[in-house]
Design a protein around this motif. Structure first.
Motif, PDB file in Angstrom:
ATOM      1  N   GLU A 365       0.880  -1.178   0.000  1.00 21.18           N
ATOM      2  CA  GLU A 365       0.000   0.000   0.000  1.00 21.18           C
ATOM      3  C   GLU A 365       0.912   1.221   0.000  1.00 21.18           C
ATOM      4  OE1 GLU A 365      -1.666   0.676   3.997  1.00 21.18           O
ATOM      5  OE2 GLU A 365      -0.436  -1.007   4.638  1.00 21.18           O
ATOM      6  N   PRO A 366       0.365   2.393  -0.308  1.00 18.88           N
ATOM      7  CA  PRO A 366       1.226   3.573  -0.311  1.00 18.88           C
ATOM      8  C   PRO A 366       1.872   3.812   1.052  1.00 18.88           C
ATOM      9  CG  PRO A 366      -0.870   4.028  -1.380  1.00 18.88           C
ATOM     10  CD  PRO A 366      -1.006   2.675  -0.733  1.00 18.88           C
ATOM     11  N   ASP A 385      10.743   1.289   0.314  1.00 19.92           N
ATOM     12  CA  ASP A 385       9.372   1.173  -0.182  1.00 19.92           C
ATOM     13  C   ASP A 385       9.445   0.386  -1.483  1.00 19.92           C
ATOM     14  OD1 ASP A 385       6.793   1.579  -1.064  1.00 19.92           O
ATOM     15  OD2 ASP A 385       6.909   3.767  -1.156  1.00 19.92           O
ATOM     16  N   TRP A 388       4.504  -3.622  -5.817  1.00 18.41           N
ATOM     17  CA  TRP A 388       4.228  -4.760  -6.694  1.00 18.41           C
ATOM     18  C   TRP A 388       2.842  -5.283  -6.439  1.00 18.41           C
ATOM     19  CZ3 TRP A 388       5.315  -9.948  -4.296  1.00 18.41           C
ATOM     20  CH2 TRP A 388       5.897  -9.863  -3.027  1.00 18.41           C
ATOM     21  N   THR A 390       0.111  -9.059  -6.479  1.00 19.92           N
ATOM     22  CA  THR A 390      -0.003 -10.515  -6.486  1.00 19.92           C
ATOM     23  C   THR A 390       0.395 -11.055  -7.864  1.00 19.92           C
ATOM     24  OG1 THR A 390      -1.839 -10.309  -4.943  1.00 19.92           O
ATOM     25  CG2 THR A 390      -1.625 -12.420  -6.077  1.00 19.92           C
ATOM     26  N   GLU A 391      -0.040 -10.353  -8.885  1.00 21.46           N
ATOM     27  CA  GLU A 391       0.210 -10.808 -10.255  1.00 21.46           C
ATOM     28  C   GLU A 391       1.699 -10.939 -10.563  1.00 21.46           C
ATOM     29  OE1 GLU A 391      -1.989  -8.617  -9.312  1.00 21.46           O
ATOM     30  OE2 GLU A 391      -3.842  -8.791 -10.481  1.00 21.46           O
ATOM     31  N   THR A 478      -1.264  -2.225 -14.632  1.00 19.97           N
ATOM     32  CA  THR A 478      -1.272  -2.528 -13.192  1.00 19.97           C
ATOM     33  C   THR A 478      -2.532  -1.998 -12.527  1.00 19.97           C
ATOM     34  OG1 THR A 478      -0.238  -0.417 -12.663  1.00 19.97           O
ATOM     35  CG2 THR A 478       1.248  -2.307 -13.033  1.00 19.97           C
ATOM     36  N   ASN A 501      -7.706  -0.798  -0.917  1.00 20.67           N
ATOM     37  CA  ASN A 501      -6.586  -1.412  -0.224  1.00 20.67           C
ATOM     38  C   ASN A 501      -6.738  -1.176   1.273  1.00 20.67           C
ATOM     39  OD1 ASN A 501      -3.952  -1.977   0.797  1.00 20.67           O
ATOM     40  ND2 ASN A 501      -3.191  -1.816  -1.299  1.00 20.67           N
ATOM     41  N   GLY A 504      -3.208  -2.905   3.488  1.00 19.17           N
ATOM     42  CA  GLY A 504      -2.327  -3.634   2.574  1.00 19.17           C
ATOM     43  C   GLY A 504      -3.014  -4.802   1.881  1.00 19.17           C
TER      44      GLY A 504
HETATM   45  P1  AMP Z   1      -1.787  -7.080  -3.795  1.00 14.46           P
HETATM   46  O1  AMP Z   1      -1.912  -7.744  -5.119  1.00 14.46           O
HETATM   47  O2  AMP Z   1      -2.837  -7.494  -2.836  1.00 14.46           O
HETATM   48  O3  AMP Z   1      -0.404  -7.199  -3.248  1.00 14.46           O
HETATM   49  O4  AMP Z   1      -2.050  -5.539  -4.013  1.00 14.46           O
HETATM   50  C1  AMP Z   1      -1.350  -4.835  -4.986  1.00 14.46           C
HETATM   51  C2  AMP Z   1      -1.757  -3.406  -4.963  1.00 14.46           C
HETATM   52  O5  AMP Z   1      -1.346  -2.798  -3.734  1.00 14.46           O
HETATM   53  C3  AMP Z   1      -1.103  -2.581  -6.043  1.00 14.46           C
HETATM   54  O6  AMP Z   1      -1.781  -2.672  -7.278  1.00 14.46           O
HETATM   55  C4  AMP Z   1      -1.149  -1.186  -5.431  1.00 14.46           C
HETATM   56  O7  AMP Z   1      -2.418  -0.609  -5.598  1.00 14.46           O
HETATM   57  C5  AMP Z   1      -0.920  -1.467  -3.962  1.00 14.46           C
HETATM   58  N1  AMP Z   1       0.508  -1.348  -3.599  1.00 14.46           N
HETATM   59  C6  AMP Z   1       1.380  -2.347  -3.382  1.00 14.46           C
HETATM   60  N2  AMP Z   1       2.583  -1.882  -3.007  1.00 14.46           N
HETATM   61  C7  AMP Z   1       2.499  -0.530  -3.004  1.00 14.46           C
HETATM   62  C8  AMP Z   1       3.418   0.539  -2.718  1.00 14.46           C
HETATM   63  N3  AMP Z   1       4.661   0.304  -2.339  1.00 14.46           N
HETATM   64  N4  AMP Z   1       2.960   1.804  -2.855  1.00 14.46           N
HETATM   65  C9  AMP Z   1       1.693   2.050  -3.235  1.00 14.46           C
HETATM   66  N5  AMP Z   1       0.781   1.083  -3.499  1.00 14.46           N
HETATM   67  C10 AMP Z   1       1.170  -0.193  -3.385  1.00 14.46           C
END
Ligand code: AMP
Length: 631
Positions: A365-366, A385, A388, A390-391, A478, A501, A504
């Motif tokens: 998350e941000p 920071d 990424w 799941t994909e 993305t 989100n 996270g």
């Molecule tokens: P997930 O597939 O559940 O890991 O969620 C992925 C999503 O989380 C991404 O498409 C982003 O929207 C968000 N995300 C993951 N890492 C970050 C980060 N470092 N900064 C901002 N958003 C993030």
């Protein structure tokens, strides 16, 4: 930044040679004949013809040099249990579990659904699947029966592995009744259930279906099961993730590409030498857990810590105590957990010697600047920071400190990771945007090794969901907005779609809406993500009751709101529970009937609702304002 830039350039422009070098970080039983087969875009097959095995790379190959070294360090502050498994012991356990699965006729290509709390047996089960070429699908233990059933029907597993219960904040969460319910509603229930009895809650067994894990394990103690050598592209696992529809997608991962990407990232991003300890605070139900609790550190020959518990119990110093005890070098956590710790007395941190720690990676998350700054000052380590999904299975954007120690900017996950040809594009024109302009983060295919190879059982959905949204170009989207500054640093701004989100965890607002509508008294509902100080975002629901008299007064509203929350708990799981449920008689929609989520979200965050020229009935917004004002 020359070293980084050259490294990244080579990964794109001299792709085959670059990945041939990285592929040497893992063991291949049969060498690959071709680095990449990209004859059917956007489907990429990495390391064609190569045969390997994730379990061999994570366990067996370390036996020669690290048999007595710690591999899996299990710590539960919920049960008080702690146990360190050496590589030799992990090998024994995984072999026993592999034999158990084989005894239930599980073989190469069969699916095994793992619905488990954070216990070591979950890792044994995952690695055992990898060993025999079975495809695991781990479903987060916080998901409810109906969600579990949907995932069962998609994966069609032959065996489900579970436990009697999980524990959170000292309370047991019975899993077995949820599994029983899921199996009763699933259309393709597995024939067998293997259950780890932690002795936490009583449960009933279904004769002929439910098997006791410890009895089975006794029968297979000392067994040796050879690794099944898989062709690099054969699937290793499926992991479901949310999208804009109510139907979760099964992200399919390959074997060889994933092993190489993880082995490489451990060195170049996570800066961990073999033998050095990693502590990732995620859950095995999420991608971070798959990649950086289980496979990444173990492939690297590093001890990995598996933690069951909260960051603040028995006290907010617990993670730093673990860091001290196990001399953790690299830690990986979430911004939400950091914000929770930031609220605690800083003295808890100072009580422990965290001098072994060099890096804290944060993702999911941000990461807001104050939290990043706080963590940096309080811990005195590099905060990295990384962005990424799941994909992708491993970072898309991150500082690659193992390549070059580039300076970090708070609020930015730095630059594209090698292998990723990242573009920022205008969603209307498909053109690249300029410096400081907002665009969607896209990746020029082929996606690098380690990324999803398709949607499980649905190639067409893989192409249409990810590669057909940007006008005129076949790019992977993305669905995240970002900007890039003049120095090349990216700043992620949030999703372009209706995915939110929460702490996270990615949840589709449609999924939550469908869960709310499972309550018979609800006619219609709109769910939006609203900014939250700790969790980043929380879901908030605006619902229309079928019978207005039920919500005529405050008590009626509160009662129905509670029922709606319970319905979401039951349908999806508590992580998706709306923080608030407001009642209105009308939802703001366009004249063509599309829900104006952005406007609802803006009002809930006390912002301007934006362009309302297409709204059918403006009084709907007045109702939202009034509902929020009364709350
Ligand atoms: P997930 O597939 O559940 O890991 O969620 C992925 C999503 O989380 C991404 O498409 C982003 O929207 C968000 N995300 C993951 N890492 C970050 C980060 N470092 N900064 C901002 N958003 C993030």
């Amino acid at each position: 930044m020359e070293a980084y830039q050259e490294f990244h350039r080579r990964s794109i422009e001299d792709r085959d040679a670059f990945w041939r070098d990285e592929a040497a970080l893992i063991d291949w039983q049969t060498p690959f004949s071709e680095v990449l087969d990209y004859s059917r875009p956007p489907f990429a097959k990495w390391f064609v013809g190569g045969r390997t095995n994730l379990c061999h790379n994570a366990v067996d190959r370390h036996l020669q040099s690290r048999a007595a070294q710690a591999a899996l360090i299990y710590v539960s502050t919920e049960t008080g249990q702690r146990h360190t498994y050496t590589y030799a012991e992990l090998h024994d356990e995984v072999n026993a579990w592999a034999a158990m699965l084989k005894s239930q006729a599980v073989g190469r290509g069969d699916r095994v659904l793992i619905y488990m709390p954070m216990i070591a047996e979950a890792v044994f089960a995952m690695l055992a699947c990898a060993r025999i070429g079975a495809i695991h699908s781990v479903v987060f233990g916080g998901f409810a029966a109906a969600s579990l059933a949907t995932r069962i029907d998609d994966a069609k597993p032959s065996v489900l592995i579970t436990a009697d219960a999980g524990m959170r904040a000292g309370k047991t969460i019975a899993y077995k009744p949820l599994v029983d319910e899921a199996l009763s509603i699933a259309r393709h229930p597995p024939k067998k259930v293997i259950l780890v009895d932690r002795g936490l809650v009583p449960f009933t067994r279904t004769e002929g279906r439910d098997l006791d894990a410890s009895t089975l394990r006794e029968q297979h103690r000392g067994a040796r099961v050879p690794c099944e050598w898989l062709e690099s592209s054969e699937p290793s696992y499926i992991l479901f993730t949310s999208g804009t529809t109510g139907q979760p997608k099964g992200v399919q991962r390959d074997t060889g590409g994933y092993a190489v990407a993880l082995a490489s990232s451990m060195r170049r991003i996570f800066c961990l030498a073999p033998g050095e300890t990693m502590f990732t605070t995620s859950d095995i139900g999420w991608v971070v857990g798959h990649s950086y609790i289980v496979y990444g550190p173990l492939i690297n020959g590093s001890p990995t810590i598996m933690y069951e518990g909260l960051p603040i119990q028995p006290d907010p110093g617990i993670w730093w105590k673990i860091v001290e005890e196990h001399k953790v070098k690299t830690m990986f956590s979430s911004p939400t957990a950091s914000r929770v710790l930031k609220k605690q007395d800083v003295s808890y941190m100072k009580r422990h010697d965290v001098s072994s720690l060099s890096y804290l990676f944060l993702a999911g998350e941000p990461l807001d600047e104050p939290t990043a700054r706080w963590a940096n000052e309080a811990l005195g380590v590099a905060i990295v920071d990384n962005y990424w999904q799941t994909e992708t299975g491993w970072p898309i954007l991150a500082a690659q400190l193992g390549v070059e120690d580039t300076p970090r900017k708070f609020g930015s996950p730095s630059f594209p990771v090698y292998g990723y040809d990242v573009k920022l594009v205008d969603t209307l024109t498909g053109k690249d945007v300029g410096t400081d302009e907002k665009g969607v983060i896209a990746i020029e295919p082929p996606l690098p090794p380690g990324c999803m190879t398709t949607v499980w059982g649905n190639d067409e959905r893989f192409v249409s969901t990810y590669f057909e949204t940007i006008p005129g170009r076949q790019l992977y989207s993305t669905f995240d907005w970002a900007t890039r500054d003049a120095d090349g640093y990216y700043f992620v701004l949030g999703r372009t779609d209706d995915v939110i989100n929460v702490a996270g965890h990615r949840i589709g607002t449609r999924e939550i809406e469908e869960a709310v509508q499972a309550h018979p008294a609800i006619a219609e509902v709109g769910v939006v993500g609203v900014r939250d100080e700790i969790k980043g975002q929380v879901p908030v629901a605006f619902a229309v009751a079928k019978d207005a008299s039920r919500v005529a007064d405050g008590a009626g509203k509160a009662a129905l709101a509670r029922e709606v929350m319970q319905t979401v708990d039951r349908e999806l799981g508590a992580i998706a529970r709306p923080a608030q449920v407001h009642f209105v008689t009308l939802l703001p929609k366009t004249r063509s009937g599309k829900l104006l989520r952005r406007s609802i979200q803006a009002l809930a965050e006390s912002r301007d609702p934006g362009d309302l020229t297409t709204i059918e009935d403006p009084s709907a917004l007045t109702q939202i304002r009034e509902a929020l004002a009364k709350a």
